[in-house]
Design an enzyme around this catalytic site. Structure first.
Site, PDB file in Angstrom:
ATOM      1  N   LEU A  59      26.123  37.728  46.263  1.00 14.51           N
ATOM      2  CA  LEU A  59      24.941  37.598  47.118  1.00 14.51           C
ATOM      3  C   LEU A  59      25.205  36.788  48.378  1.00 14.51           C
ATOM      4  CD1 LEU A  59      22.329  36.950  44.274  1.00 14.51           C
ATOM      5  CD2 LEU A  59      22.740  39.088  45.505  1.00 14.51           C
ATOM      6  N   VAL A  77      19.197  37.557  37.333  1.00  8.98           N
ATOM      7  CA  VAL A  77      18.810  38.962  37.161  1.00  8.98           C
ATOM      8  C   VAL A  77      20.041  39.804  37.500  1.00  8.98           C
ATOM      9  CG1 VAL A  77      16.300  38.988  37.412  1.00  8.98           C
ATOM     10  CG2 VAL A  77      17.735  38.816  39.433  1.00  8.98           C
ATOM     11  N   LYS A  84      23.633  53.203  29.758  1.00  9.72           N
ATOM     12  CA  LYS A  84      22.851  53.745  30.886  1.00  9.72           C
ATOM     13  C   LYS A  84      23.490  55.049  31.348  1.00  9.72           C
ATOM     14  CE  LYS A  84      21.579  52.635  35.623  1.00  9.72           C
ATOM     15  NZ  LYS A  84      21.803  51.697  36.735  1.00  9.72           N
ATOM     16  N   SER A 123      27.105  24.602  39.459  1.00 11.38           N
ATOM     17  CA  SER A 123      26.169  23.514  39.231  1.00 11.38           C
ATOM     18  C   SER A 123      25.042  23.997  38.328  1.00 11.38           C
ATOM     19  CB  SER A 123      25.605  23.055  40.575  1.00 11.38           C
ATOM     20  OG  SER A 123      24.412  22.353  40.374  1.00 11.38           O
TER      21      SER A 123
HETATM   22  C1  LIG Z   1      15.370  41.026  42.154  1.00 14.76           C
HETATM   23  C2  LIG Z   1      16.822  41.279  41.906  1.00 14.76           C
HETATM   24  C3  LIG Z   1      17.221  42.257  40.986  1.00 14.76           C
HETATM   25  C4  LIG Z   1      18.581  42.541  40.785  1.00 14.76           C
HETATM   26  N1  LIG Z   1      18.940  43.549  39.926  1.00 14.76           N
HETATM   27  C5  LIG Z   1      20.242  43.910  39.863  1.00 14.76           C
HETATM   28  C6  LIG Z   1      20.683  44.976  39.026  1.00 14.76           C
HETATM   29  O1  LIG Z   1      19.905  45.588  38.290  1.00 14.76           O
HETATM   30  N2  LIG Z   1      21.997  45.301  39.042  1.00 14.76           N
HETATM   31  C7  LIG Z   1      22.905  44.630  39.804  1.00 14.76           C
HETATM   32  O2  LIG Z   1      24.085  45.001  39.822  1.00 14.76           O
HETATM   33  N3  LIG Z   1      22.519  43.576  40.524  1.00 14.76           N
HETATM   34  C8  LIG Z   1      21.234  43.200  40.590  1.00 14.76           C
HETATM   35  N4  LIG Z   1      20.872  42.136  41.349  1.00 14.76           N
HETATM   36  C9  LIG Z   1      21.898  41.346  42.012  1.00 14.76           C
HETATM   37  C10 LIG Z   1      22.554  40.406  41.016  1.00 14.76           C
HETATM   38  O3  LIG Z   1      21.592  39.562  40.451  1.00 14.76           O
HETATM   39  C11 LIG Z   1      23.613  39.573  41.721  1.00 14.76           C
HETATM   40  O4  LIG Z   1      24.438  40.395  42.473  1.00 14.76           O
HETATM   41  C12 LIG Z   1      24.467  38.863  40.745  1.00 14.76           C
HETATM   42  O5  LIG Z   1      23.703  38.131  39.864  1.00 14.76           O
HETATM   43  C13 LIG Z   1      25.443  37.964  41.439  1.00 14.76           C
HETATM   44  O6  LIG Z   1      24.871  36.814  41.916  1.00 14.76           O
HETATM   45  P1  LIG Z   1      25.826  35.712  42.504  1.00 14.76           P
HETATM   46  O7  LIG Z   1      26.806  35.332  41.453  1.00 14.76           O
HETATM   47  O8  LIG Z   1      26.316  36.158  43.816  1.00 14.76           O
HETATM   48  O9  LIG Z   1      24.824  34.490  42.798  1.00 14.76           O
HETATM   49  P2  LIG Z   1      24.109  33.455  41.796  1.00 14.76           P
HETATM   50  O10 LIG Z   1      23.793  34.049  40.486  1.00 14.76           O
HETATM   51  O11 LIG Z   1      22.968  32.878  42.582  1.00 14.76           O
HETATM   52  O12 LIG Z   1      25.182  32.320  41.573  1.00 14.76           O
HETATM   53  C14 LIG Z   1      25.422  31.328  42.552  1.00 14.76           C
HETATM   54  C15 LIG Z   1      26.279  30.229  41.963  1.00 14.76           C
HETATM   55  O13 LIG Z   1      26.583  29.286  42.989  1.00 14.76           O
HETATM   56  C16 LIG Z   1      26.334  27.983  42.506  1.00 14.76           C
HETATM   57  N5  LIG Z   1      25.990  27.117  43.641  1.00 14.76           N
HETATM   58  C17 LIG Z   1      25.182  27.379  44.689  1.00 14.76           C
HETATM   59  N6  LIG Z   1      25.101  26.296  45.500  1.00 14.76           N
HETATM   60  C18 LIG Z   1      25.906  25.340  44.952  1.00 14.76           C
HETATM   61  C19 LIG Z   1      26.254  23.995  45.293  1.00 14.76           C
HETATM   62  N7  LIG Z   1      25.755  23.380  46.381  1.00 14.76           N
HETATM   63  N8  LIG Z   1      27.096  23.335  44.486  1.00 14.76           N
HETATM   64  C20 LIG Z   1      27.628  23.896  43.374  1.00 14.76           C
HETATM   65  N9  LIG Z   1      27.333  25.160  42.993  1.00 14.76           N
HETATM   66  C21 LIG Z   1      26.483  25.865  43.770  1.00 14.76           C
HETATM   67  C22 LIG Z   1      25.184  28.157  41.529  1.00 14.76           C
HETATM   68  O14 LIG Z   1      25.111  27.089  40.628  1.00 14.76           O
HETATM   69  C23 LIG Z   1      25.609  29.451  40.833  1.00 14.76           C
HETATM   70  O15 LIG Z   1      26.528  29.155  39.822  1.00 14.76           O
HETATM   71  C24 LIG Z   1      19.537  41.809  41.516  1.00 14.76           C
HETATM   72  C25 LIG Z   1      19.143  40.789  42.383  1.00 14.76           C
HETATM   73  C26 LIG Z   1      17.802  40.531  42.602  1.00 14.76           C
HETATM   74  C27 LIG Z   1      17.404  39.445  43.562  1.00 14.76           C
END
Ligand SMILES: Cc1cc2nc3c(=O)[nH]c(=O)nc-3n(C[C@H](O)[C@H](O)[C@H](O)COP(=O)(O)OP(=O)(O)OC[C@H]3O[C@@H](n4cnc5c(N)ncnc54)[C@H](O)[C@@H]3O)c2cc1C
Length: 507
Positions: free
Chosen positions: A335, A51, A82, A43
């Site tokens: 996450l 990040v 890196k 979405s």
């Molecule tokens: C402060 C910080 C620093 C970081 N630094 C690092 C780093 O240096 N190195 C590293 O490896 N990792 C780092 N991370 C972790 C990294 O950002 C995440 O592991 C990575 O971005 C993966 O995120 P994700 O895809 O799990 O979640 P997100 O990026 O949050 O993606 C979630 C997805 O789910 C979708 N979604 C959610 N709810 C709905 C819904 N109801 N309907 C439809 N879609 C939905 C959203 O649209 C999105 O597409 C960091 C995290 C933080 C918080």
């Protein structure tokens, strides 16, 4: 009936952040031949965390397994190299060390190098351990070249620092090119089988229903399936890792793109600096019991080296993980399954482990309880090892101040207490057959945080004091010459054809 009673032909990935698109590319490339259909739902209105810019060398092995071109990735994501992470002010204010991606020293005899070093160090005859490491010396000089084939005397590896948004966009292009279907829309409902509890479909705001056999929860901190639907318990580790907030902000690139990430300790947290080709990523991770948001925000903004590219973005998190990352017919990757703060850039690596374990255990027919159990066991191990390694940075500090005192006095996980005692008494190190943070990582952080061995393996006595001093001096000289002969980091990127090429992504 138990869960997963039918064949897995349709996979639905819930979320299109880094986790979602990495999963999509990996499943399409590694299981594409099995006739699997893959749909990813995201979405734009909700967006991604955005990040996550620093990685670990395991990403190179992941790229290779998927047939992804490293230099194309660098060009598309403005990536830099890196060679490790520099920690500033973590032991005492003024301390500085690098945790490198590579071994220290060379083979000198029967015992590992660290035992010879510990012996010489106790006699006052050793240089700091970092001076025996090729990636550390190269990082500090701003130099890089890939390890030479066949040169295993001083092996090292490297990772990348990249723009996380561009990375997800690049992967989205590749996955859709491979035939992954992308659906846009907010998920508002989840349907479950009345008997087994398995998820059978998700429902979008538009009313569209997307059915599947296996659901991968990549919905980020929202944890739509593994958290909201299945309510699998969250194991909270904030008593060991209490930082729970961050601000992130980019700033202009001043030309110093050293091939390493920096983590500088502050009074109640720490600040990251990640140089990319086109900007520098910065952030401050802190604990809200010690700093209010305004204090944290101004400390970050006061410590930028150049003009900020935007307002700082606030992020909140809780350290820990879901007890079962594979529950019913749902696997949490990214996450949604848990978060350990970004001090050692481990999140993307955990995503990779989640994906590779899923591929290895992917149901050939029906989902089996044994596969779920094994998946959860492997991921538990990974999370716990990373946790111990992160806690070590905090607990072994000699800094002033309330936050650092509290960190020093915390009750440690038993597994970590044993590791510290083993290293201090005789330079003994964790010996993992696989997984993250092998002996060289622990050596860097133990010594960097001023935990120095008082004993060593008696086999390191097989050289006389004089021979040992001569051999160590030769190793150090070879390391210095090796690093000095490398090209400057940005010059290498340009020559390798990995210079940033902004393109418009398909999605
Ligand atoms: C402060 C910080 C620093 C970081 N630094 C690092 C780093 O240096 N190195 C590293 O490896 N990792 C780092 N991370 C972790 C990294 O950002 C995440 O592991 C990575 O971005 C993966 O995120 P994700 O895809 O799990 O979640 P997100 O990026 O949050 O993606 C979630 C997805 O789910 C979708 N979604 C959610 N709810 C709905 C819904 N109801 N309907 C439809 N879609 C939905 C959203 O649209 C999105 O597409 C960091 C995290 C933080 C918080």
């Amino acid at each position: 009936m138990g869960s997963g009673q039918h064949q897995v032909g349709k996979v639905v990935i819930v979320g299109g952040g880094t986790a979602g698109w990495m999963t999509a590319v990996a499943l399409s490339r590694m299981l594409g031949g099995t006739g699997l259909s893959i749909t990813l739902v995201e979405s734009a209105a909700i967006g991604t965390v955005g990040v996550g810019e620093a990685t670990l060398p395991q990403i190179r092995h992941f790229n290779r397994r998927l047939g992804l071109d490293e230099r194309e990735m660098m060009a598309r994501t403005a990536a830099t190299i890196k060679l490790g992470i520099e920690f500033r002010d973590w032991g005492k204010v003024g301390d500085r060390y690098i945790h490198p991606f590579g071994k220290h020293g060379e083979t000198l005899g029967q015992a590992d190098f660290i035992h010879y070093w510990a012996r010489a160090n106790a006699a006052g005859n050793a240089a700091p351990v970092g001076e025996y490491s090729v990636p550390i010396m190269a990082a500090w000089q701003g130099r890089f070249e890939p390890p030479r084939d066949g040169d295993d005397r001083q092996p090292y590896d490297y990772a990348f620092q990249f723009d996380a948004g561009l990375y997800a966009a690049w992967l989205a292009d590749l996955a859709q090119g491979d035939g992954v279907a992308r659906r846009e829309g907010r998920i508002v409902d989840v349907r479950q089988d009345g008997e087994t509890g398995d998820v059978t479909a998700i429902v979008l705001e538009s009313g569209k229903v997307i059915e599947g056999d296996l659901f991968v929860d990549c919905s980020g901190f929202r944890s739509l399936l593994i958290g909201d639907v299945f309510e699998t318990p969250f194991e909270d580790w904030s008593h060991w890792l209490p930082c729970n907030r961050a601000f992130a902000v980019p700033c202009a690139n001043g030309g110093d793109n050293g091939p390493y990430t920096r983590a500088t300790a502050r009074e109640a947290g720490w600040q990251w600096r990640i140089p990319l080709q086109h900007r520098i990523g910065n952030g401050l991770v802190y604990c809200d019991a010690f700093w209010d948001d305004e204090t944290a925000r101004s400390i970050l903004m006061d410590n930028l080296e150049s003009e900020a590219g935007s307002d700082p973005r606030p992020l909140r998190f809780r350290t820990g993980r879901r007890r079962s990352l594979w529950h019913s017919n749902c696997v949490a990757i990214g996450l949604s399954g848990g978060f350990l703060e970004p001090l050692e850039s481990t999140s993307i690596d955990l995503i990779q482990s989640g994906i590779l374990n899923l591929v290895d255990l992917f149901p050939t027919d029906r989902i089996q309880e044994a596969d779920r159990r094994e998946y959860n066991r492997l991921m538990d191990l990974e999370f716990a090892r990373i946790r111990d390694f992160l806690v070590l940075h905090y607990v072994a500090n000699q800094r002033e101040g309330e936050f650092w005192r509290a960190m020093r006095e915390m009750k440690l996980p038993d597994s970590l207490e044993a590791k510290i005692a083993d290293f201090r008494s005789r330079a003994m190190l964790p010996d993992y057959s696989e997984g993250l943070f092998q002996a060289p990582s622990w050596i860097s952080v133990f010594l960097g945080q001023n935990i120095v061995p008082e004993g060593w393996d008696p086999r390191a006595g097989d050289l006389s004091d004089e021979d040992l001093a001569v051999r160590l001096a030769k190793v150090r000289e070879r390391v210095v010459q090796h690093a000095k002969a490398m090209p400057e980091h940005l010059a290498w990127i340009r020559k390798a054809g990995a210079g940033f090429q902004a393109t418009s992504a398909r999605r």
